[in-house]
Design a protein around this motif. Structure first.
Motif, short mmCIF file in Angstrom:
data_model
loop_
_atom_site.label_atom_id
_atom_site.label_comp_id
_atom_site.label_asym_id
_atom_site.label_seq_id
_atom_site.Cartn_x
_atom_site.Cartn_y
_atom_site.Cartn_z
N LYS A 9 0.81 -1.21 0.00
CA LYS A 9 0.00 0.00 0.00
C LYS A 9 0.85 1.27 0.00
O LYS A 9 0.39 2.33 0.42
N THR A 10 2.07 1.18 -0.43
CA THR A 10 2.94 2.35 -0.50
C THR A 10 2.28 3.44 -1.34
O THR A 10 1.88 3.20 -2.47
N LYS A 11 2.16 4.64 -0.78
CA LYS A 11 1.48 5.73 -1.47
C LYS A 11 2.50 6.61 -2.22
O LYS A 11 3.69 6.61 -1.91
N ILE A 12 1.98 7.33 -3.19
CA ILE A 12 2.79 8.31 -3.93
C ILE A 12 2.32 9.70 -3.52
O ILE A 12 1.15 10.05 -3.69
N TRP A 13 3.24 10.48 -2.95
CA TRP A 13 2.95 11.88 -2.62
C TRP A 13 3.47 12.74 -3.78
O TRP A 13 4.67 12.83 -4.00
N LEU A 14 2.55 13.35 -4.48
CA LEU A 14 2.87 14.11 -5.69
C LEU A 14 2.74 15.60 -5.41
O LEU A 14 1.66 16.07 -5.00
N ILE A 15 3.81 16.34 -5.61
CA ILE A 15 3.82 17.78 -5.33
C ILE A 15 4.21 18.55 -6.59
O ILE A 15 5.28 18.32 -7.16
N ASP A 16 3.32 19.44 -7.01
CA ASP A 16 3.58 20.31 -8.17
C ASP A 16 2.59 21.45 -8.09
O ASP A 16 1.39 21.22 -7.90
N ASP A 17 3.06 22.70 -8.24
CA ASP A 17 2.14 23.84 -8.15
C ASP A 17 1.46 24.14 -9.48
O ASP A 17 0.61 25.04 -9.57
N ASP A 18 1.81 23.38 -10.51
CA ASP A 18 1.13 23.49 -11.81
C ASP A 18 -0.02 22.48 -11.81
O ASP A 18 0.21 21.27 -11.88
N GLU A 19 -1.25 22.99 -11.72
CA GLU A 19 -2.40 22.10 -11.56
C GLU A 19 -2.57 21.13 -12.73
O GLU A 19 -2.89 19.95 -12.54
N LEU A 20 -2.34 21.60 -13.94
CA LEU A 20 -2.53 20.74 -15.12
C LEU A 20 -1.52 19.59 -15.10
O LEU A 20 -1.89 18.42 -15.30
N VAL A 21 -0.24 19.89 -14.87
CA VAL A 21 0.80 18.85 -14.84
C VAL A 21 0.52 17.87 -13.70
O VAL A 21 0.61 16.65 -13.86
N ALA A 26 -1.09 12.61 -11.85
CA ALA A 26 -1.83 11.82 -10.86
C ALA A 26 -2.80 10.87 -11.54
O ALA A 26 -2.95 9.71 -11.12
N GLN A 27 -3.46 11.34 -12.59
CA GLN A 27 -4.41 10.49 -13.30
C GLN A 27 -3.72 9.28 -13.91
O GLN A 27 -4.22 8.15 -13.82
N TRP A 28 -2.56 9.51 -14.52
CA TRP A 28 -1.83 8.39 -15.13
C TRP A 28 -1.42 7.37 -14.06
O TRP A 28 -1.54 6.16 -14.25
N LEU A 29 -0.94 7.86 -12.94
CA LEU A 29 -0.50 6.96 -11.86
C LEU A 29 -1.67 6.17 -11.29
O LEU A 29 -1.54 4.99 -10.97
N ARG A 30 -2.83 6.82 -11.17
CA ARG A 30 -4.01 6.11 -10.66
C ARG A 30 -4.49 5.06 -11.65
O ARG A 30 -4.97 3.99 -11.25
N LEU A 31 -4.36 5.35 -12.94
CA LEU A 31 -4.71 4.35 -13.95
C LEU A 31 -3.78 3.14 -13.86
O LEU A 31 -4.16 2.04 -14.28
N GLU A 109 12.70 14.12 -17.00
CA GLU A 109 12.70 15.36 -17.77
C GLU A 109 11.33 15.58 -18.42
O GLU A 109 10.74 14.65 -18.97
N LYS A 110 10.83 16.81 -18.34
CA LYS A 110 9.60 17.18 -19.03
C LYS A 110 9.87 17.36 -20.52
O LYS A 110 10.91 17.93 -20.88
N PRO A 111 8.96 16.96 -21.39
CA PRO A 111 7.81 16.11 -21.09
C PRO A 111 8.26 14.66 -20.95
O PRO A 111 9.00 14.17 -21.82
N PHE A 112 7.86 13.97 -19.91
CA PHE A 112 8.34 12.61 -19.68
C PHE A 112 7.36 11.58 -20.24
O PHE A 112 6.15 11.82 -20.33
N ASP A 113 7.90 10.46 -20.62
CA ASP A 113 7.12 9.34 -21.12
C ASP A 113 6.38 8.70 -19.94
O ASP A 113 7.01 8.31 -18.95
N PRO A 114 5.06 8.57 -20.00
CA PRO A 114 4.32 7.96 -18.88
C PRO A 114 4.81 6.56 -18.52
O PRO A 114 4.80 6.18 -17.35
N LYS A 115 5.26 5.82 -19.52
CA LYS A 115 5.77 4.48 -19.23
C LYS A 115 7.07 4.56 -18.42
O LYS A 115 7.32 3.74 -17.53
N ARG A 116 7.89 5.56 -18.74
CA ARG A 116 9.12 5.77 -17.97
C ARG A 116 8.78 6.17 -16.53
O ARG A 116 9.43 5.73 -15.58
#
Length: 461
Positions: A9-21, A26-31, A109-116
């Protein structure tokens, strides 16, 4: 101690002040079936974070009011082993590379590959689970006392063994302990003795397979002076010595038939006669017998003796069957040997942890103790290297070899180790010799438990 279900159940804490990024990541990780907690302000994340939190961090570098590098430094102060993945723009590559020296797990590096992203996150979570497992194992070992200190482990089978020991110790009955060679049958017998009312008296152990048939009777019953050629003095036998205490008969299946008959009579009558004497001596005896096979089905073992001994039974699992207890026990033995030999206790690297779980342990706990001693005493070694050398010295020993993947990783580890020694810990020289990117070398050194400071110490000496 953290169990397998907790670590998954290890969680991912995601921090970014750019709401879109942030929301897209977060959506990709949840998928990908990850549990994600989003933060917009690094200060909020810092306030909520505690040491040994079951999480990994993904952080952008360019943020306000606190940038990712400052957040990295503050998180590392709280938890030096926390995996932190930094997200960087093209202009921050140099900064991201330097972050690896400051304790970051990796950068994207942005833009990063979701698979990476998924692959990097998977590696970070695996590392965090290993760290937390080792942390909780250490806490468990620190608190051991009583029976748990003698019979170490948390798997269901070992918990059941401890429950049986507590029950049978109070019953004061004869017990048969079954288990493969090296599983700890004598240790269980000692635990039964020490938790019983007989603990103030002798615990006497006999390995029935190690006594020549012609000496068996004298060994068990003792003899009077002059009872036979060479018997110059009176000798107290093991049965008499164990009176009021516990007699442990290891490998009882090896006991000669004639001795089985005589032992049965002693157990029935609670008396014995020394060789060369007609005087009956009263004894008060509890017998714990150990065997590798079912005595009831064994040709050559008397059924009447079996039924006399078989009041209670304890069945010990093999080490292979004990799952997560394997690295726990290994750490327990390493701790003991490090204290005994007054040497520093080194941390078990991820690849060594993996090897412990993959290896079949045909020699069970006895084999593990030998490997743990070598691991403690040999600097900059690996478990795979010790195992390969161990079995090279024992050509007739039957064992399941390590998988090719482990052997390949051990070769890679040895190559990096040799290069670091040759370069005296100089990372830039090591990179040039091995022709590796800085990020790759950093990750491999973490994986194999190779610490640059160890090679700098070699230079000083």
């Amino acid at each position: 101690m953290q169990n397998q279900n907790d670590t998954s159940k290890t969680k991912i804490w995601l921090i970014d002040d750019d709401e879109l990024v942030r929301s897209t990541t977060a959506q990709w990780l949840r998928l990908s079936d990850h549990d994600v907690i989003e933060f917009t302000d690094p200060r909020t994340l810092l306030d909520e974070f505690n040491e040994n939190e079951n999480c990994i961090i993904i952080s952008d570098i360019r943020m306000s009011p606190m940038d990712g590098m400052t957040l990295l430094a503050k998180l590392i102060e709280k938890d030096a082993h926390l995996p932190i993945i930094l997200i960087t723009g093209h202009g921050d590559i140099d900064m991201a590379v330097s972050s690896l020296r400051d304790g970051a797990f990796d950068f994207l590096e942005k833009p990063f590959d979701p698979k990476r992203l998924t692959l990097t996150v998977g590696k970070a979570i695996k590392k965090r689970q290993l760290q937390l497992n080792q942390h909780y194992q250490s806490r468990y070992l620190d608190k051991l006392e009583g029976l748990e200190e003698m019979i170490v482990g948390q798997c269901h089978a070992i918990n059941q063994v401890r429950e049986q020991i507590n029950t049978f110790a109070k019953m004061d009955t004869n017990v048969i302990v079954y288990g493969d060679t090296g599983c700890g049958k004598e240790l269980v017998a000692q635990a039964l003795h020490k938790t019983s009312h007989r603990s103030e008296h002798s615990f006497v152990a006999i390995n029935c397979a190690a006594i020549p048939a012609e000496l068996f009777e004298s060994e068990l019953f003792g003899h009077e002076a002059g009872a036979f050629t060479g018997a110059n003095n009176k000798r107290i036998g093991k049965l008499e010595k164990a009176s009021k205490g516990t007699l442990f008969l290891d490998e009882i299946e090896s006991m000669p038939i004639a001795m089985q008959i005589k032992l049965l009579r002693v157990l029935q009558e609670n008396t014995l006669e020394r060789v060369g004497s007609n005087q009956a001596i009263s004894i008060d005896l509890r017998v714990i017998a150990a065997a590798k096979t079912d005595l009831q089905r064994l040709d050559g073992f008397r059924q009447d003796l079996f039924f006399r001994l078989n009041v209670s039974q304890i069945h010990l699992p093999t080490l292979r069957q004990r799952g997560d207890d394997i690295p726990l026990l290994f750490k327990h033995f390493c701790r003991g040997f490090a204290d005994e030999r007054n040497v520093a206790l080194k941390k078990i690297s991820p690849i060594d942890y993996e090897t412990l779980l993959i290896y079949s342990w045909p020699g069970n706990i006895r084999e593990m103790r030998n490997i743990a001693l070598r691991y403690v005493l040999e600097p900059n070694t690996s478990i795979a290297k010790i195992l390969n050398g161990y079995h090279t010295q024992e050509p007739n020993y039957q064992y399941n070899p390590l998988p090719l993947s482990v052997k390949v990783q051990d070769y890679e580890r040895s190559l990096i180790d040799v290069t670091l020694k040759r370069c005296k810990g100089n990372i830039q020289e090591t990179l040039e010799v091995l022709q590796l990117p800085r990020r790759t070398l950093n990750q491999k050194m973490q994986k194999y438990g190779l610490n640059r400071s160890n090679y700098l110490d070699n230079q000083d000496s």
